[in-house]
Design an enzyme around this catalytic site. Sequence first.
Site, mmCIF file in Angstrom:
data_model
loop_
_atom_site.group_PDB
_atom_site.id
_atom_site.type_symbol
_atom_site.label_atom_id
_atom_site.label_comp_id
_atom_site.label_asym_id
_atom_site.label_seq_id
_atom_site.Cartn_x
_atom_site.Cartn_y
_atom_site.Cartn_z
ATOM 1 N N ASN A 194 -0.957 -9.726 0.471
ATOM 2 C CA ASN A 194 0.169 -8.819 0.234
ATOM 3 C C ASN A 194 -0.201 -7.683 -0.715
ATOM 4 O OD1 ASN A 194 1.998 -10.194 1.896
ATOM 5 N ND2 ASN A 194 2.468 -11.660 0.280
ATOM 6 N N CYS A 247 1.108 -6.024 -11.202
ATOM 7 C CA CYS A 247 0.158 -4.992 -11.580
ATOM 8 C C CYS A 247 -0.675 -4.616 -10.366
ATOM 9 C CB CYS A 247 -0.738 -5.454 -12.732
ATOM 10 S SG CYS A 247 -1.862 -6.799 -12.310
ATOM 11 N N HIS A 287 -1.194 -7.716 -3.804
ATOM 12 C CA HIS A 287 -0.885 -7.823 -5.229
ATOM 13 C C HIS A 287 -1.647 -9.008 -5.807
ATOM 14 C CE1 HIS A 287 2.864 -10.662 -4.779
ATOM 15 N NE2 HIS A 287 1.766 -11.185 -4.312
#
Length: 418
Positions: A315, A352, A317
């Site tokens: 995904n 992040c 991330h």
Amino acid sequence: MVATAAASSFFPVTSSSPDSGAEGNKHGGGPANLGGFKSKHVSSRGLKVKANAQAPPKINGTSVATSVETFKHEDDFQSPPPRTFINQLPDWSMLLAAITTIFLAAEKQWMMLDWKPRRSDMLIDPFGIGKIVQDGLVFRQNFSIRSYEIGADRTASIETIMNHLQETALNHVKTAGLLGDGFGSTPEMCKKNLIWVVTRMQVAVDCYPTWGDVVQVDTWVSASGKNGMRRDWLLRDGKTGEILTRASSVWVMMNKLTRRLSKIPAEVREEIGSFFVNSSPILEEDSRKLPKLDDNTADYVRTGLSPRWNDLDVNQHVNNVKYIGWILESAPQSILESHELSAMTLEYRRECGRDSVLQSLTAVSGADVGNLAHSGHVECKHLLRLEDGAEIVRGRTEWRPKPVNNIDVVNQVPAEST
């Protein structure tokens, strides 16, 4: 005529004398031509053997017949057995041998697929993908602790345990037939560009497994409020059934394109609602507020942390287990050597990116910072933030002294030469 031909193929036909055969040829009754194949009349009279003209030898005054004399007369030749129904059947022993070989090969393949333990202390299929149990509401999977999953104290790391919990959750979705084209996303979620993100994780570790142990992980899901899902885990020793770890988490949906949180659509709720269990969390929620640390309240700070490409999941991330490793980067070395993590509570504030640079902050509570190696239970507060101060994860960890044998193992590691 047809009956006669059929009978002759199963029962022997008595041959007539040479004269009668010649008589039949005169009237067209010679060998029949069936289907273009002509039968050939073979006679043993075509074979002639010359007898030895010399007198038979004598041994001790007694005449001895030679091998040539034995076959002097053509009638002495042994004719082949008549063709009957019985001796035209196939060789049944070869057929039985072939069937036996097939059955043995099938049995071998079945044993490989349906593997059975050779010892009573081994679980059935310890490396399989798992199965759904308890009326289809609980997913169970076994894991073997590998040598590269343990640390200097010969026990599995907290990251290893968390990875096993996450793997079980994904296999639960896959086995239930709800895995779409995403990391744990269902087909309806994929249509709407939605993914699951964790907002809170709470873990209690009673005992750490070691190398070669087989652990059994159970997981199930429940509703959490109006727009959340709770997932619980229970990790046991595969041999004794002893509970090793309990964990509970809360997940919400986020739009993969906008990176904003989303409500659970009705189509998705209908898709996953039948798998929800009506039960309380396996861990009582720790309602204590997690404070925000800064440079003044933190005892230890670790800077310059940045995700690598392999830290990203499908995904795009950072995997939530990676955050745990970053948090422990600022934990004091004296605690890591003399204590083991017994409980952990994490609040995920934001994600992040792969170009982010992070800082890890830790504050030690209820212990002398200068003498942590000889302290009892220790509690730490943590913060993972970006360089600009934006919060990524807040956390709290609890530590207990390591067993004596584990401390001895750590002390045996030679120090670096100076």
